[in-house]
Design a protein around this motif. Sequence first.
Motif, PDB file in Angstrom:
ATOM      1  N   VAL B 230       0.818  -1.206   0.000  1.00  0.00           N
ATOM      2  CA  VAL B 230       0.000   0.000   0.000  1.00  0.00           C
ATOM      3  C   VAL B 230       0.858   1.266   0.000  1.00  0.00           C
ATOM      4  CG1 VAL B 230      -1.832   1.263   1.179  1.00  0.00           C
ATOM      5  CG2 VAL B 230      -1.798  -1.242   1.247  1.00  0.00           C
ATOM      6  N   ILE B 231       0.529   2.169  -0.914  1.00  0.00           N
ATOM      7  CA  ILE B 231       1.136   3.494  -0.968  1.00  0.00           C
ATOM      8  C   ILE B 231       0.070   4.508  -0.572  1.00  0.00           C
ATOM      9  CG2 ILE B 231       2.057   5.271  -2.522  1.00  0.00           C
ATOM     10  CD1 ILE B 231       3.142   2.946  -4.262  1.00  0.00           C
ATOM     11  N   VAL B 232       0.437   5.439   0.297  1.00  0.00           N
ATOM     12  CA  VAL B 232      -0.494   6.487   0.701  1.00  0.00           C
ATOM     13  C   VAL B 232      -0.069   7.816   0.065  1.00  0.00           C
ATOM     14  CG1 VAL B 232      -1.281   7.873   2.671  1.00  0.00           C
ATOM     15  CG2 VAL B 232      -1.189   5.374   2.856  1.00  0.00           C
ATOM     16  N   VAL B 233      -1.058   8.552  -0.460  1.00  0.00           N
ATOM     17  CA  VAL B 233      -0.828   9.895  -1.005  1.00  0.00           C
ATOM     18  C   VAL B 233      -1.565  10.885  -0.107  1.00  0.00           C
ATOM     19  CG1 VAL B 233      -1.299  11.418  -2.961  1.00  0.00           C
ATOM     20  CG2 VAL B 233      -0.567   9.046  -3.362  1.00  0.00           C
ATOM     21  N   GLU B 234      -0.851  11.833   0.454  1.00  0.00           N
ATOM     22  CA  GLU B 234      -1.465  12.760   1.408  1.00  0.00           C
ATOM     23  C   GLU B 234      -0.964  14.179   1.172  1.00  0.00           C
ATOM     24  OE1 GLU B 234      -4.396  12.697   4.412  1.00  0.00           O
ATOM     25  OE2 GLU B 234      -3.014  14.266   3.748  1.00  0.00           O
ATOM     26  N   VAL B 235      -1.833  15.159   1.457  1.00  0.00           N
ATOM     27  CA  VAL B 235      -1.390  16.549   1.372  1.00  0.00           C
ATOM     28  C   VAL B 235      -0.972  17.081   2.741  1.00  0.00           C
ATOM     29  CG1 VAL B 235      -2.804  17.097  -0.639  1.00  0.00           C
ATOM     30  CG2 VAL B 235      -3.745  17.433   1.656  1.00  0.00           C
ATOM     31  N   SER B 236      -1.483  16.494   3.813  1.00  0.00           N
ATOM     32  CA  SER B 236      -1.141  16.977   5.156  1.00  0.00           C
ATOM     33  C   SER B 236       0.137  16.315   5.644  1.00  0.00           C
ATOM     34  CB  SER B 236      -2.280  16.651   6.131  1.00  0.00           C
ATOM     35  OG  SER B 236      -1.778  16.518   7.443  1.00  0.00           O
ATOM     36  N   PRO B 237       1.140  17.105   6.046  1.00  0.00           N
ATOM     37  CA  PRO B 237       2.368  16.482   6.547  1.00  0.00           C
ATOM     38  C   PRO B 237       2.120  15.679   7.827  1.00  0.00           C
ATOM     39  CG  PRO B 237       2.445  18.883   6.801  1.00  0.00           C
ATOM     40  CD  PRO B 237       1.227  18.569   6.001  1.00  0.00           C
ATOM     41  N   ILE B 262      -3.973  -0.539  -8.287  1.00  0.00           N
ATOM     42  CA  ILE B 262      -5.323  -0.137  -7.871  1.00  0.00           C
ATOM     43  C   ILE B 262      -5.192   1.238  -7.236  1.00  0.00           C
ATOM     44  CG2 ILE B 262      -7.365  -0.792  -6.548  1.00  0.00           C
ATOM     45  CD1 ILE B 262      -6.044  -3.477  -5.976  1.00  0.00           C
ATOM     46  N   PHE B 263      -6.064   2.163  -7.593  1.00  0.00           N
ATOM     47  CA  PHE B 263      -6.060   3.499  -6.988  1.00  0.00           C
ATOM     48  C   PHE B 263      -7.405   3.742  -6.329  1.00  0.00           C
ATOM     49  CE2 PHE B 263      -2.178   5.265  -8.874  1.00  0.00           C
ATOM     50  CZ  PHE B 263      -1.940   4.342  -9.884  1.00  0.00           C
ATOM     51  N   ILE B 264      -7.390   4.205  -5.081  1.00  0.00           N
ATOM     52  CA  ILE B 264      -8.642   4.488  -4.376  1.00  0.00           C
ATOM     53  C   ILE B 264      -8.547   5.881  -3.767  1.00  0.00           C
ATOM     54  CG2 ILE B 264     -10.214   3.741  -2.553  1.00  0.00           C
ATOM     55  CD1 ILE B 264      -8.800   0.955  -2.855  1.00  0.00           C
ATOM     56  N   THR B 265      -9.507   6.733  -4.087  1.00  0.00           N
ATOM     57  CA  THR B 265      -9.490   8.086  -3.535  1.00  0.00           C
ATOM     58  C   THR B 265     -10.419   8.185  -2.332  1.00  0.00           C
ATOM     59  OG1 THR B 265     -11.193   8.671  -5.144  1.00  0.00           O
ATOM     60  CG2 THR B 265      -8.922   9.218  -5.705  1.00  0.00           C
ATOM     61  N   ALA B 266      -9.970   8.901  -1.313  1.00  0.00           N
ATOM     62  CA  ALA B 266     -10.773   9.102  -0.108  1.00  0.00           C
ATOM     63  C   ALA B 266     -10.306  10.385   0.565  1.00  0.00           C
ATOM     64  CB  ALA B 266     -10.611   7.904   0.828  1.00  0.00           C
ATOM     65  N   THR B 267     -10.384  11.475  -0.180  1.00  0.00           N
ATOM     66  CA  THR B 267      -9.804  12.728   0.309  1.00  0.00           C
ATOM     67  C   THR B 267     -10.845  13.779   0.651  1.00  0.00           C
ATOM     68  OG1 THR B 267      -9.735  13.743  -1.874  1.00  0.00           O
ATOM     69  CG2 THR B 267      -7.848  12.394  -1.261  1.00  0.00           C
ATOM     70  N   GLY B 268     -12.039  13.685   0.052  1.00  0.00           N
ATOM     71  CA  GLY B 268     -12.995  14.782   0.188  1.00  0.00           C
ATOM     72  C   GLY B 268     -12.653  15.956  -0.703  1.00  0.00           C
ATOM     73  N   ASN B 269     -11.662  15.794  -1.540  1.00  0.00           N
ATOM     74  CA  ASN B 269     -11.247  16.909  -2.394  1.00  0.00           C
ATOM     75  C   ASN B 269     -11.483  16.580  -3.877  1.00  0.00           C
ATOM     76  OD1 ASN B 269     -10.115  19.371  -3.234  1.00  0.00           O
ATOM     77  ND2 ASN B 269      -8.585  19.301  -1.607  1.00  0.00           N
ATOM     78  N   ILE B 270     -11.192  17.534  -4.708  1.00  0.00           N
ATOM     79  CA  ILE B 270     -11.551  17.462  -6.125  1.00  0.00           C
ATOM     80  C   ILE B 270     -10.332  17.116  -6.980  1.00  0.00           C
ATOM     81  CG2 ILE B 270     -11.080  19.908  -6.617  1.00  0.00           C
ATOM     82  CD1 ILE B 270     -13.710  19.947  -8.221  1.00  0.00           C
ATOM     83  N   ASN B 271     -10.558  16.357  -8.058  1.00  0.00           N
ATOM     84  CA  ASN B 271      -9.501  16.073  -9.035  1.00  0.00           C
ATOM     85  C   ASN B 271      -8.187  15.623  -8.415  1.00  0.00           C
ATOM     86  OD1 ASN B 271     -11.126  16.571 -11.216  1.00  0.00           O
ATOM     87  ND2 ASN B 271     -10.659  18.766 -11.256  1.00  0.00           N
TER      88      ASN B 271
ATOM     89  N   GLU C 398       2.054  15.027  -1.255  1.00  0.00           N
ATOM     90  CA  GLU C 398       1.313  15.546  -2.395  1.00  0.00           C
ATOM     91  C   GLU C 398       1.096  17.050  -2.230  1.00  0.00           C
ATOM     92  OE1 GLU C 398       0.435  14.126  -5.050  1.00  0.00           O
ATOM     93  OE2 GLU C 398      -1.398  15.028  -5.831  1.00  0.00           O
ATOM     94  N   PRO C 399       1.419  17.833  -3.241  1.00  0.00           N
ATOM     95  CA  PRO C 399       1.080  19.258  -3.153  1.00  0.00           C
ATOM     96  C   PRO C 399      -0.384  19.458  -3.535  1.00  0.00           C
ATOM     97  CG  PRO C 399       2.233  18.802  -5.203  1.00  0.00           C
ATOM     98  CD  PRO C 399       2.099  17.483  -4.491  1.00  0.00           C
ATOM     99  N   MET C 400      -1.031  20.475  -2.973  1.00  0.00           N
ATOM    100  CA  MET C 400      -2.410  20.766  -3.373  1.00  0.00           C
ATOM    101  C   MET C 400      -2.392  21.687  -4.575  1.00  0.00           C
ATOM    102  SD  MET C 400      -4.535  21.168   0.169  1.00  0.00           S
ATOM    103  CE  MET C 400      -6.245  20.966  -0.312  1.00  0.00           C
ATOM    104  N   THR C 401      -3.327  21.476  -5.499  1.00  0.00           N
ATOM    105  CA  THR C 401      -3.468  22.397  -6.617  1.00  0.00           C
ATOM    106  C   THR C 401      -4.267  23.608  -6.150  1.00  0.00           C
ATOM    107  OG1 THR C 401      -5.535  21.387  -7.333  1.00  0.00           O
ATOM    108  CG2 THR C 401      -3.508  20.473  -8.250  1.00  0.00           C
ATOM    109  N   GLN C 402      -4.200  24.676  -6.929  1.00  0.00           N
ATOM    110  CA  GLN C 402      -4.968  25.874  -6.585  1.00  0.00           C
ATOM    111  C   GLN C 402      -6.455  25.532  -6.542  1.00  0.00           C
ATOM    112  OE1 GLN C 402      -3.357  28.441  -5.510  1.00  0.00           O
ATOM    113  NE2 GLN C 402      -5.339  29.264  -4.880  1.00  0.00           N
TER     114      GLN C 402
END
Lengths: 415, 415, 415, 415
Positions: B230-237, B262-271, C398-402
């Motif tokens: 599993v790889i995690v992608v996060e914006v919050s440090p 496999i990619f699964i999004t669960a961020t509450g954010n867009i694009n 991950e950086p956030m986009t505008q």
Amino acid sequence: MDYKVKDLSLAGQGKKQIEWAEIHMPALMEIRKQFEKEKPLQGLRISAVLHVTKETAVLVKTLKIGGATVALAGSNPLSTQDDVAAALVEEGIHVFAWRGETEKDYYDNIKEILKYEPQIIMDDGGDLHAYVHENMPQLKLFGGTEETTTGVIRLKAMEEQGVLRYPVIAVNNAFTKYLFDNRIGTGQSTIDGILRATNILIAGKVAVVAGYGWVGRGIAQRLRGMGARVIVVEVSPLRALEAVMDGFDVMPMSKAAELGEIFITATGNINVIRKEHILKMKDGAILANSGHFNVEIDVKGLKEMAKSSRLIRPNLEEYELPNGKRIYLLAEGRLVNLAAAEGHPSEVMDLSFSNQALSVKYIYENRGKLENKVYNVPQEIDETVAKLKLKGMGIEIEPMTQEQIEYMKQWRYGT
Amino acid sequence: MDYKVKDLSLAGQGKKQIEWAEIHMPALMEIRKQFEKEKPLQGLRISAVLHVTKETAVLVKTLKIGGATVALAGSNPLSTQDDVAAALVEEGIHVFAWRGETEKDYYDNIKEILKYEPQIIMDDGGDLHAYVHENMPQLKLFGGTEETTTGVIRLKAMEEQGVLRYPVIAVNNAFTKYLFDNRIGTGQSTIDGILRATNILIAGKVAVVAGYGWVGRGIAQRLRGMGARVIVVEVSPLRALEAVMDGFDVMPMSKAAELGEIFITATGNINVIRKEHILKMKDGAILANSGHFNVEIDVKGLKEMAKSSRLIRPNLEEYELPNGKRIYLLAEGRLVNLAAAEGHPSEVMDLSFSNQALSVKYIYENRGKLENKVYNVPQEIDETVAKLKLKGMGIEIEPMTQEQIEYMKQWRYGT
Amino acid sequence: MDYKVKDLSLAGQGKKQIEWAEIHMPALMEIRKQFEKEKPLQGLRISAVLHVTKETAVLVKTLKIGGATVALAGSNPLSTQDDVAAALVEEGIHVFAWRGETEKDYYDNIKEILKYEPQIIMDDGGDLHAYVHENMPQLKLFGGTEETTTGVIRLKAMEEQGVLRYPVIAVNNAFTKYLFDNRIGTGQSTIDGILRATNILIAGKVAVVAGYGWVGRGIAQRLRGMGARVIVVEVSPLRALEAVMDGFDVMPMSKAAELGEIFITATGNINVIRKEHILKMKDGAILANSGHFNVEIDVKGLKEMAKSSRLIRPNLEEYELPNGKRIYLLAEGRLVNLAAAEGHPSEVMDLSFSNQALSVKYIYENRGKLENKVYNVPQEIDETVAKLKLKGMGIEIEPMTQEQIEYMKQWRYGT
Amino acid sequence: MDYKVKDLSLAGQGKKQIEWAEIHMPALMEIRKQFEKEKPLQGLRISAVLHVTKETAVLVKTLKIGGATVALAGSNPLSTQDDVAAALVEEGIHVFAWRGETEKDYYDNIKEILKYEPQIIMDDGGDLHAYVHENMPQLKLFGGTEETTTGVIRLKAMEEQGVLRYPVIAVNNAFTKYLFDNRIGTGQSTIDGILRATNILIAGKVAVVAGYGWVGRGIAQRLRGMGARVIVVEVSPLRALEAVMDGFDVMPMSKAAELGEIFITATGNINVIRKEHILKMKDGAILANSGHFNVEIDVKGLKEMAKSSRLIRPNLEEYELPNGKRIYLLAEGRLVNLAAAEGHPSEVMDLSFSNQALSVKYIYENRGKLENKVYNVPQEIDETVAKLKLKGMGIEIEPMTQEQIEYMKQWRYGT
């Protein structure tokens, strides 16, 4: 007559299924590439009795690309995917199979595929081998393969009695077959089957797994991975000790029966969950079987005891006991991963069927040199399959240095 | 008119579904027992807009047993289970809901349930609250409840603007709601949805989870439990650091895109997954979303880029990219656990709906004493729900001694 | 007088320890680089009471490099590493600390470091803050920091009573402190302490963890990771429910006492393991505490009951009960991770001390603008520490986009 | 002369160590109870060369209680615990062993124990067997046992060359020996050794495990259990595939070298980590070996390359490379679990030594009936040991019904 399937117009849909499988069968697809280049099966006639699924389609297409002529019948009246069968006809495979065959249909289809005078036969369960031995003494066979434990046992009995008429490779015994099939494949698909049948939450539940063989430990591990508290029931002190050291609670079924909320059998034995256990269970207990035969749960006993029963949703039957408690049996005690989910994923079949393809090639190349015995898959093939799988997954392993190869030899010979 | 459902004859089937849910909702069933004895809702009129599922049925039956009159409409045109709706009519609930309502039907049904002149309203999404504020100024309400984050946000905006006309309890914010719902419920059902849509093997796959909030970590944990890397992608440090310490690889999507299967999004954010990511992906990559809205994967961008697309099996759509690679999108990028599986298991809804039942009781008992504000679920109710759940599961916790209670006080006040 | 340490000739050995710590404190080393360039503490005088360990050395060296003059005393008579103290003297830090100080020495050393007329003070436990408030009204302080929960509680009491004379930043409350310190740091070091004290096999053992706060869940997870069967004892129904959903057995201590083989307390409460529990335990049961104070196990009660006791090996004391059973107490019930192992690894202190360094900078930069209150570490600093840690570990987020930044704002305001 | 040990006054301390071991060796203690009652070794003379540790003490005391006369010498100059040796003398064992023996002492002690004219000899490594074959042709031996892989290899070579003079049971090959010893024992003690040598935080680190045999997978699992991100390096495609399916990353050392922070070898092969790998590593990389011989890391190459080296703390040596990076070698590349921690816990030795005790009994009972061959431990003994262990741990397994026993037979013979 060239083929007999339900509906040729389903071929388009079947083709998509096959392509979906191909993406997840990288080892077999690597073999296909080699077969395409080298045509190692040129001129060979193969007749096969296999489950006519999208994964089998990837196998028989590969054999054809390798140069063989292939005739295919289904190994189970309910497992044929009619769209896949149709697509295979379009690919030039002589398919004789449809969902819902009668027993007569089943044997008629076997007769059809044997009309192609196969030189190698492939079987799943041993019926084709048995039929050939009993009815087709005139067939000149280079050899055969067998996919299942059950079939291998039948063939070994024939070998012991001195009646086996051609060499057979027991694909079932490949390391890349039984380890991944049993532990990884059944582990996941059992969870899948239970969820589709019940939609219960696994986290926090007490799950009882009977049997800590390869299947049982795969299930126990996956249940833990979903948050269950897992109890293992084992008859072997060696396996029981392993289960304890792996962090599971171990106890007899008579005690586990009182604590469990989900029960899954995977022992290969009979009547593992019996009336006396069921009567001790909590209201709402769920019973499932992941062993090959539906003998592990005493379904007959359950039915006799029950005051009433009813189907709650597909594969989920409720039985009300005389003590007022309700017990839920999944898929009538048959293999829950096949009956309530879709059985092994393509990735697992990739390994088994790569062994099949290379075993066929091996028999053809060594025709005349093999004895009329049941052979294990040659270690070389087993390792090649693992290598191809890793390559297909984009994973590189460590090469040995010359020094290391020497060191290991020296070690082996104990200086 | 007393009700409007698809087909009353489905009531028998619906009743079985409700009973199956009841077995897995022990906390709410404990509340029902108390309600049956104490009738705390005697004389109360409730109108509710909720998904008409077997779990909701257990809730509204409980409210009725507590003494209330309940009118129920569906909160989503596609989520109503017609058999459950029919069964609820037989239980004396005023149900106005069926699968496949038009938007006009939806609002007509809201109007119907408001004819009962509710004193408390229950909502899932905020539409009922909004409708009442805009169109029914004459209604005298003791208060309302709200199930979702989205609804709570709308109500808080109303509170801030000074227009909220009655007290509302934000059931969504209960600890026993969000923690189990998000992490445990979505974690399991996301796996379930992926398996039903694809039947792939998870073991050995590289899975990329975007977002390490409660939902994301639930998914990451379950994927690991099934054998994925599993790889995690996060914006919050902060969350990224937690993910690393939990043993996951962490990297930006631009890198993960090249590695994932496999990619699964669960961020509450867009694009979160964009064209530039998709173009880097491996042939066969699978995209799924577990966030509330279908905005996390740039589906529009994917469609624009694709040379062609086709449906392989339900909820599994193939897109061929200009670079020749094939990308597989599950459930059109909508919540995969709801679209491809069955959403939250009853055990999880047990917690949410126990909070609902006790919140309704709380509003009724404190009518006239609460301000027109959005309240969190009182800590006491939250703890009571946890206690009832544990009791229902047969689990006992440690009681505190008097000495310990004193010690904690002393500590808190820092002597 | 400039310093007072045990033996300056140990400086060489101390220097090696500090360098070993520096390798594992990448966040603080990043801060040091910035401090070296920007000299943000130029002209600042700091006095600190901290455990004089290699990690503290990395912190105070960093403060000095940032431009500050630093005087350091030890916060515990037994925690000073004399070689590190010697090395710090060579680095130009005014160190007054040695292993084995008397209580008089301890306060004399505090007096010494206050002679430097600090403008910021750093404390671990609150004694320095208390001393300054009681005895040094003339000191002009920009502010102070506090490392521990205990110290923060004392300071908050002072704030409430209106006597706090300068702003204090509660480093303890940083997310990057408590989450990693408690869960990750204590989780590992508790295992370490138990192994060093006993050399038992953890796999297969029944371990009982009292308390499922951050510390308790860290321990429970690590025990499971080593193959133990873990039982959780909790007083909070919310936490108990979490523990169950995380797959642990939950029960009261009165039951767990009969099943456990290892008991670990982490509750923050008093007499969690009492005489009545100990009398129920199995022969050979092991008791350890990972809570801050040695009050969680009733050691006094155990000693009173015991017919005899003896030291088996360091930190492992055997007590023979009247019932003939033998109970093994680790480290006299004091924090097992500190007493029997080496406490938190450098990697964990990296986070706490990065918060310290940036909090000192923050106080200096905002001198005159802060109120005499206990502040949490500013969110910005907390996130910066996490970012630096990740950077130091070579991990990119991950950086956030505008577009995403806008979307989150809109969401927050609920349109 | 009756014994030769360092200091008899240490007997009291030794006795406590032995008692501590006895608590954790329930299987062997069960055997002791039977031996006490049945005296199956009455009149037997045994000479043993074993590590003189507290666990060995539990074994030889048991043999004596069974009726045997036992003479004991140490199998390694550094492994003798002098206090245990003293305590054993008090128990009536003829001990000839002390810490720090010279090679001459070592062989003198072997001579001493052979003066007792043993009828069975027990060995750990094969030196005693070799000595007897070369120098004591007159000894009349019923047979011998061998604890290690190395010893078994030497004995098999003797068997092949036709020179083996008595039957030997290869205790090393018992399932209850190698599975638990290698996977469970070494897994835990490797973590223990690394922590004691370095006190680093394992969570979040990238750990590289070379070798995925029983030892390697034990280590990989425990590292994951402590929160590491684990990479496996393997030469066998079969094992590599298993590692992937178990959720680990797999790659060659040349790639892993760039990513790892901790490297652990467990391959049984030579030069697994070489100069070219070390030069690619990150600053601060830690190297440890858990394989039997210190040949897996090219320590010589590392020393040649290094510009300088220094000891940071016991078992932790720093090497500065020409490229400026620092590499940390644990315990000079020797088995880290023995060199930096305490080797196998008593619980693991319980299994090995129960096999020893029962194998001695078996040889004695079957004296004259066995051939001069290397035998595996009889399956019955292996299972008995597992049963006794489970019993000692208070764990009950499932009994088979008569029906099940019949069913399994029928299955085996394939009807």
